[in-house]
Design a protein around this motif. Structure first.
Motif, PDB file in Angstrom:
ATOM      1  N   UNK A 177       0.834  -1.211   0.000  1.00 63.89           N
ATOM      2  CA  UNK A 177       0.000   0.000   0.000  1.00 63.89           C
ATOM      3  C   UNK A 177       0.871   1.265   0.000  1.00 63.89           C
ATOM      4  N   UNK A 178       1.915   1.353   0.850  1.00 62.11           N
ATOM      5  CA  UNK A 178       2.754   2.560   0.808  1.00 62.11           C
ATOM      6  C   UNK A 178       3.450   2.768  -0.531  1.00 62.11           C
ATOM      7  N   UNK A 179       3.823   1.683  -1.208  1.00 66.53           N
ATOM      8  CA  UNK A 179       4.462   1.826  -2.524  1.00 66.53           C
ATOM      9  C   UNK A 179       3.466   2.392  -3.533  1.00 66.53           C
ATOM     10  N   UNK A 180       2.235   1.902  -3.509  1.00 60.82           N
ATOM     11  CA  UNK A 180       1.195   2.441  -4.397  1.00 60.82           C
ATOM     12  C   UNK A 180       0.890   3.896  -4.042  1.00 60.82           C
ATOM     13  N   UNK A 181       0.901   4.191  -2.750  1.00 64.28           N
ATOM     14  CA  UNK A 181       0.629   5.562  -2.312  1.00 64.28           C
ATOM     15  C   UNK A 181       1.756   6.495  -2.757  1.00 64.28           C
ATOM     16  N   UNK A 182       2.989   6.021  -2.696  1.00 65.85           N
ATOM     17  CA  UNK A 182       4.127   6.813  -3.183  1.00 65.85           C
ATOM     18  C   UNK A 182       3.946   7.129  -4.663  1.00 65.85           C
ATOM     19  N   UNK A 183       3.572   6.136  -5.442  1.00 67.85           N
ATOM     20  CA  UNK A 183       3.315   6.361  -6.869  1.00 67.85           C
ATOM     21  C   UNK A 183       2.195   7.382  -7.064  1.00 67.85           C
ATOM     22  N   UNK A 184       1.130   7.241  -6.280  1.00 64.71           N
ATOM     23  CA  UNK A 184       0.006   8.180  -6.389  1.00 64.71           C
ATOM     24  C   UNK A 184       0.450   9.603  -6.061  1.00 64.71           C
ATOM     25  N   UNK A 185       1.240   9.770  -5.003  1.00 65.54           N
ATOM     26  CA  UNK A 185       1.721  11.105  -4.642  1.00 65.54           C
ATOM     27  C   UNK A 185       2.593  11.709  -5.754  1.00 65.54           C
ATOM     28  N   UNK A 186       3.446  10.885  -6.344  1.00 67.74           N
ATOM     29  CA  UNK A 186       4.298  11.394  -7.423  1.00 67.74           C
ATOM     30  C   UNK A 186       3.464  11.808  -8.627  1.00 67.74           C
ATOM     31  N   UNK A 187       2.427  11.038  -8.934  1.00 66.55           N
ATOM     32  CA  UNK A 187       1.523  11.410 -10.029  1.00 66.55           C
ATOM     33  C   UNK A 187       0.741  12.679  -9.706  1.00 66.55           C
ATOM     34  N   UNK A 188       0.282  12.798  -8.449  1.00 60.01           N
ATOM     35  CA  UNK A 188      -0.442  14.009  -8.040  1.00 60.01           C
ATOM     36  C   UNK A 188       0.467  15.237  -8.087  1.00 60.01           C
ATOM     37  N   UNK A 189       1.718  15.078  -7.658  1.00 61.57           N
ATOM     38  CA  UNK A 189       2.670  16.197  -7.705  1.00 61.57           C
ATOM     39  C   UNK A 189       2.920  16.614  -9.150  1.00 61.57           C
ATOM     40  N   UNK A 190       3.052  15.642 -10.018  1.00 58.12           N
ATOM     41  CA  UNK A 190       3.253  15.941 -11.442  1.00 58.12           C
ATOM     42  C   UNK A 190       2.026  16.633 -12.014  1.00 58.12           C
ATOM     43  N   UNK A 191       0.849  16.106 -11.700  1.00 63.42           N
ATOM     44  CA  UNK A 191      -0.409  16.683 -12.187  1.00 63.42           C
ATOM     45  C   UNK A 191      -0.560  18.127 -11.709  1.00 63.42           C
ATOM     46  N   UNK A 192      -0.301  18.359 -10.426  1.00 67.19           N
ATOM     47  CA  UNK A 192      -0.388  19.716  -9.903  1.00 67.19           C
ATOM     48  C   UNK A 192       0.648  20.626 -10.535  1.00 67.19           C
ATOM     49  N   UNK A 193       1.883  20.130 -10.642  1.00 65.79           N
ATOM     50  CA  UNK A 193       2.951  20.936 -11.236  1.00 65.79           C
ATOM     51  C   UNK A 193       2.699  21.285 -12.694  1.00 65.79           C
ATOM     52  N   UNK A 194       2.071  20.374 -13.435  1.00 63.50           N
ATOM     53  CA  UNK A 194       1.763  20.654 -14.843  1.00 63.50           C
ATOM     54  C   UNK A 194       0.802  21.832 -15.002  1.00 63.50           C
ATOM     55  N   UNK A 195       0.009  22.090 -13.976  1.00 62.85           N
ATOM     56  CA  UNK A 195      -0.943  23.196 -14.066  1.00 62.85           C
ATOM     57  C   UNK A 195      -0.218  24.548 -14.039  1.00 62.85           C
ATOM     58  N   UNK A 196       1.064  24.528 -13.656  1.00 60.59           N
ATOM     59  CA  UNK A 196       1.860  25.759 -13.683  1.00 60.59           C
ATOM     60  C   UNK A 196       2.004  26.262 -15.117  1.00 60.59           C
ATOM     61  N   UNK A 197       2.146  25.338 -16.054  1.00 63.24           N
ATOM     62  CA  UNK A 197       2.320  25.718 -17.459  1.00 63.24           C
ATOM     63  C   UNK A 197       1.040  25.551 -18.268  1.00 63.24           C
ATOM     64  N   UNK A 198       0.010  24.994 -17.656  1.00 70.83           N
ATOM     65  CA  UNK A 198      -1.253  24.764 -18.346  1.00 70.83           C
ATOM     66  C   UNK A 198      -2.179  25.948 -18.098  1.00 70.83           C
ATOM     67  N   UNK A 199      -2.100  26.921 -18.930  1.00 72.62           N
ATOM     68  CA  UNK A 199      -2.941  28.098 -18.764  1.00 72.62           C
ATOM     69  C   UNK A 199      -3.729  28.389 -20.014  1.00 72.62           C
ATOM     70  N   UNK A 200      -4.590  29.331 -19.896  1.00 71.57           N
ATOM     71  CA  UNK A 200      -5.372  29.759 -21.058  1.00 71.57           C
ATOM     72  C   UNK A 200      -4.430  30.449 -22.031  1.00 71.57           C
ATOM     73  N   UNK A 201      -4.497  30.044 -23.293  1.00 73.63           N
ATOM     74  CA  UNK A 201      -3.643  30.668 -24.312  1.00 73.63           C
ATOM     75  C   UNK A 201      -4.112  32.085 -24.588  1.00 73.63           C
ATOM     76  N   UNK A 202      -3.141  32.959 -24.753  1.00 72.56           N
ATOM     77  CA  UNK A 202      -3.452  34.344 -25.063  1.00 72.56           C
ATOM     78  C   UNK A 202      -3.691  34.470 -26.568  1.00 72.56           C
ATOM     79  N   UNK A 203      -4.702  35.191 -26.976  1.00 72.08           N
ATOM     80  CA  UNK A 203      -4.919  35.368 -28.419  1.00 72.08           C
ATOM     81  C   UNK A 203      -3.763  36.133 -29.032  1.00 72.08           C
ATOM     82  N   UNK A 204      -3.394  35.734 -30.245  1.00 76.92           N
ATOM     83  CA  UNK A 204      -2.284  36.386 -30.928  1.00 76.92           C
ATOM     84  C   UNK A 204      -2.737  37.726 -31.482  1.00 76.92           C
ATOM     85  N   UNK A 205      -1.840  38.706 -31.467  1.00 76.96           N
ATOM     86  CA  UNK A 205      -2.149  40.018 -32.027  1.00 76.96           C
ATOM     87  C   UNK A 205      -2.093  39.934 -33.556  1.00 76.96           C
ATOM     88  N   UNK A 206      -3.064  40.526 -34.194  1.00 71.60           N
ATOM     89  CA  UNK A 206      -3.094  40.482 -35.663  1.00 71.60           C
ATOM     90  C   UNK A 206      -2.571  41.743 -36.245  1.00 71.60           C
TER      91      UNK A 206
END
Length: 166
Positions: free
Chosen positions: A137-166
């Motif tokens: 169980x702790x090994x699975x939980x460690x994997x889950x925490x690492x996935x959650x940390x990655x998922x949360x960290x990815x939201x740092x770069x996952x933002x709404x795209x800014x429209x390009x100026x024409x």
């Protein structure tokens, strides 16, 4: 790079944390596996990570701050899980002594000693009661925490795209 709505992503992180807590409750109350101090600490870390994800999903500002806080919270839980996995792999002669029950410790020991016990583990934390695909169980939980940390960290770069100026 594909961009997704960060609020939905944070809410999915919350659902993942709630699911993990549900699995923990199932293992405790249906399978009757009594959690050790480190298991309880990991559940608290999952709860804290889930609360951060929920707040981030409900709040429409501070995406980058929530991303960092959720990743740090999940990595804190991962460190507890890593300690637990390490204890489970110690030779029997190096396993620490078992402690009195957690309820007794809460009633008769200072809070600092109780927190130290919950974060360092005791002899009962080294016992492997359940495995899936060879992992405890702790090994699975460690994997889950690492996935959650990655998922949360990815939201740092996952933002709404800014429209390009024409």
């Amino acid at each position: 790079m594909a961009k997704f709505n960060p609020r939905i992503c944070f809410l999915l992180g919350f659902v993942a944390c709630a699911s993990l807590l549900g699995v923990g409750a199932y293992l405790q109350f249906v399978e009757e596996l009594e959690p050790c101090p480190l298991c309880i600490s990991q559940r608290l870390a999952i709860l804290a990570t889930g609360v951060v994800f929920l707040l981030a999903g409900l709040h429409n500002r501070g995406r980058k701050v929530y991303a960092v806080v959720s990743a740090v919270t999940a990595l804190s839980g991962a460190s507890i899980s890593a300690r637990h996995v390490w204890l489970q792999h110690l030779p029997p002669e190096e396993v620490p002594e078992c402690s009195p029950g957690l309820e007794y410790v809460f009633q008769h020991f200072p809070l600092a000693d109780t927190i130290k016990l919950m974060l360092t583990g005791t002899g009962e934390c080294a016992k492997v009661d359940w495995t899936l695909l060879g992992f405890s169980i702790p090994a699975w939980t460690l994997l889950a925490f690492l996935l959650l940390a990655t998922w949360g960290g990815l939201q740092f770069v996952n933002g709404e795209e800014q429209p390009e100026n024409e």
